[in-house]
Each structure stands twice: as structure tokens, then as C-alpha cells.
Design a protein around this motif. Structure first.
Motif, PDB file in Angstrom:
ATOM      1  N   ALA A   2       0.826  -1.206   0.000  1.00 41.75           N
ATOM      2  CA  ALA A   2       0.000   0.000   0.000  1.00 41.75           C
ATOM      3  C   ALA A   2       0.863   1.261   0.000  1.00 41.75           C
ATOM      4  O   ALA A   2       0.525   2.267  -0.633  1.00 41.75           O
ATOM      5  CB  ALA A   2      -0.929  -0.002   1.207  1.00 41.75           C
TER       6      ALA A   2
ATOM      7  N   ALA B 285       3.075   1.426  -3.997  1.00 44.67           N
ATOM      8  CA  ALA B 285       2.260   0.821  -5.053  1.00 44.67           C
ATOM      9  C   ALA B 285       2.998   0.780  -6.387  1.00 44.67           C
ATOM     10  O   ALA B 285       2.790  -0.126  -7.193  1.00 44.67           O
ATOM     11  CB  ALA B 285       0.949   1.587  -5.198  1.00 44.67           C
TER      12      ALA B 285
ATOM     13  N   SER C 222       0.745   6.268  -3.396  1.00 45.93           N
ATOM     14  CA  SER C 222      -0.190   5.359  -2.736  1.00 45.93           C
ATOM     15  C   SER C 222      -1.611   5.679  -3.199  1.00 45.93           C
ATOM     16  O   SER C 222      -2.074   6.809  -3.060  1.00 45.93           O
ATOM     17  CB  SER C 222      -0.090   5.510  -1.215  1.00 45.93           C
TER      18      SER C 222
ATOM     19  N   ASP D 241      -7.583   4.050  -2.748  1.00 46.35           N
ATOM     20  CA  ASP D 241      -8.273   2.884  -2.172  1.00 46.35           C
ATOM     21  C   ASP D 241      -7.431   2.169  -1.108  1.00 46.35           C
ATOM     22  O   ASP D 241      -7.910   1.233  -0.467  1.00 46.35           O
ATOM     23  CB  ASP D 241      -8.690   1.904  -3.267  1.00 46.35           C
ATOM     24  N   LYS D 242      -6.175   2.608  -0.912  1.00 45.17           N
ATOM     25  CA  LYS D 242      -5.320   2.031   0.129  1.00 45.17           C
ATOM     26  C   LYS D 242      -5.263   2.918   1.368  1.00 45.17           C
ATOM     27  O   LYS D 242      -4.610   2.570   2.353  1.00 45.17           O
ATOM     28  CB  LYS D 242      -3.902   1.826  -0.411  1.00 45.17           C
TER      29      LYS D 242
END
Length: 292
Positions: free
Chosen positions: A80, A83, A246, A249-250
Motif C-alpha cells: 500500500a 504501489a 499510494s 483505495d489504500k
């Protein structure tokens, strides 16, 4: 070959607090950023970025404690945070920073071979977090980097990093070689500057000094970017720069993970009051939705 000692983080006593919260400065952290020469053209001259990287991780663990270190070692959290692997490539290695890695820990009978390809800093993150924890004196670790097959390198790099206890302190040694018919090898060896809160005196009693502090307490709305800036404040840190990618959605998984690093009553892992305060400061910067 002479080698200049690794840059040491210089901390000062903040002297006072604002609203009871000590905040490290993101502009004056006392750490100078070394200029890394282009290894592809100069033959691995200059100070290796891995030395500064070790000190950055030491500062991270020293500020937040071993609970944070264990959290950041989790593969889901690491993915995360980073990425986009390409953003972890060392500028000095350019396109050639893409390796498979073999990790051999001290006293381990069988090394671990990782077949996936990734930049050197992706592989170095976990061993440093592991080595700089409580078991550092017996940890020891060797990372052997082999160029990934899909890279097109006319003069392939071979890099080995050793983490260990040398000359009365923790040390990082980087051995780099390249070439075939005209092979050249350079070895860099530097101490790792271990982070610690400085001691000071108040009313004649020894206390732990704070980190450098900003002039004002954090009063902004909060967002993941501010959390990450507080987590790794040194300007130019390549890990921190890579964290900027990042994906949204993380965000939740990271905020929840950081919240879990705060001091709890049933913790078996030691955390000082100063480290606990740093974790609370980190949570102050969390997104508004997370504070609801």
C-alpha cells in the motif's frame, strides 16, 4: 579506499511544547542529504544512498517504536505504501535498478530466494526494519542482488549489502561490481547512526528531550499525505517520495494500521512515552473521515 562517515542525525531539545504536543520539523531535521554521483558513469564513487536509507529507518523506528516497525513490515502495508515499484529506483542506477534478491540472515541455514524483480530499496526496506529492532545485535543480514532477466544491461551490476555489527556499532556495507571483460568492484562501508531521544535536565532531573519542533501545533484538517510527511520527514527521502503514489483505495488500510501502532495497556512490546506521543501526533494528521 577512504570513506566519509555516514551523516548523523543531529537533534536538539525542543525546549517547550505547544498544547502538550511535540512535533518534529519537516524543514530542519538536522540531516543533510548527500549528493549521489551517477554510478553508471563514475564507477560507484560517492556515498551510497543505502547508508542514508539506513539512518532514515533508524529515525523512523526510534521515533515511533518497534510496534510501528512490525506494522510496516507487513506485506499488505508495504504494498500500500509503495504501489509503484519504479518510484523506488535509485537515480544513480537509472534503468538498471531492477533485481531479484537472495536474503541470508545470521545463523539461518537456508537463504531465502525471491524470484520477483524489484528495485534495491524495495528489498532493503524489510531487512532494515528487522535489523534495527530489539534483536539488532544478533540479527545480521546479507542481501545479494542479481539483475532481473528482463532488463537489458550491457554491463550488469552485481550488488551485495551486508548489515551487521562492526567496530562497536551497527554498520552497512555495500559491495558493487559491474562489467565482464573489464570488471570493477567498489566497497563502501559506513556506520549506521542509531536514532535516540537526547537526554536533558529539568529541575535537576534527567529527562528525555523532544525532537526538533515546529513553531505551531498541527491544526490543519488532516490527510494521508500529511501523515506520511510526518512518518518520514526528511526532504528527499526516496521511500517518502515513492509513498506519494499510494492509491486512494489504500488510504483506509494505512490509517487503520497506523492507529494500531499507538500504545496500548496490554502491549508486550516496549514503547516509551516519547514514542507514544509521536504516534498520537501521527494520528492527528489522519483524514477527517477517520476521526469520526
Amino acid at each position: 579506499m577512504n570513506f566519509t562517515d555516514a551523516t548523523t542525525a543531529t537533534l536538539t531539545d525542543g525546549g517547550s511544547t505547544y498544547d502538550g504536543i511535540d512535533t518534529p520539523s519537516t524543514t530542519d531535521d538536522g540531516i543533510s542529504t548527500p549528493i549521489i554521483n551517477d554510478l553508471a558513469n563514475t564507477g560507484f564513487r560517492g556515498k551510497p544512498a543505502s547508508s542514508q536509507a539506513a539512518e532514515d529507518v533508524s529515525q523512523l523506528i526510534g521515533r515511533f517504536g518497534f510496534k510501528m516497525a512490525r506494522t510496516l513490515q507487513k506485506l499488505a502495508i508495504k504494498k500500500a505504501l509503495f504501489a509503484d515499484h519504479k518510484l523506488l529506483r535509485l537515480p544513480c542506477l537509472k534503468y538498471a535498478d531492477n533485481f531479484t534478491c537472495r536474503v541470508t540472515k545470521l545463523y539461518a541455514k537456508v537463504p531465502i530466494d525471491y524470484r520477483d524483480s524489484a528495485p534495491l530499496l524495495w528489498w532493503l526496506w524489510d531487512p532494515l526494519l528487522d535489523y534495527l529492532q530489539l534483536t539488532a545485535s544478533t540479527a545480521g543480514c546479507k542481501l545479494e542482488f542479481t539483475p532481473a532477466h528482463e532488463t537489458d544491461i550491457s554491463l550488469p551490476y552485481t550488488i551485495v549489502i551486508n548489515l551487521g555489527y562492526k567496530r562497536g556499532g551497527d554498520s552497512i556495507e555495500l559491495t558493487a561490481s559491474y562489467g565482464r571483460l573489464f570488471c570493477e568492484q567498489r566497497i563502501f562501508d559506513a556506520p549506521i547512526a542509531k536514532f535516540c531521544f537526547l537526554e536533558t535536565e529539568r529541575y535537576g532531573k534527567s529527562t528525555i528531550a523532544t525532537l526538533n519542533i515546529d513553531r505551531h501545533t498541527y491544526k490543519e484538517g488532516g490527510c494521508l499525505a500529511h501523515m506520511l510527511n510526518y512518518l518520514v520527514p526528511r526532504s528527499g527521502n526516496l521511500w517518502r517520495l515513492a509513498m506519494e503514489a499510494s492509491p486512494p483505495d489504500k488510504e483506509e488500510i494505512l490509517v487503520v494500521a497506523f492507529a494500531g501502532t499507538c500504545k496500548a495497556k496490554d502491549d508486550q512490546v516496549y514503547m516509551s512515552e516519547s514514542q507514544g506521543q509521536q504516534c498520537l501526533n501521527l494520528l492527528q494528521r489522519s483524514p477527517p473521515d477517520a476521526k469520526v
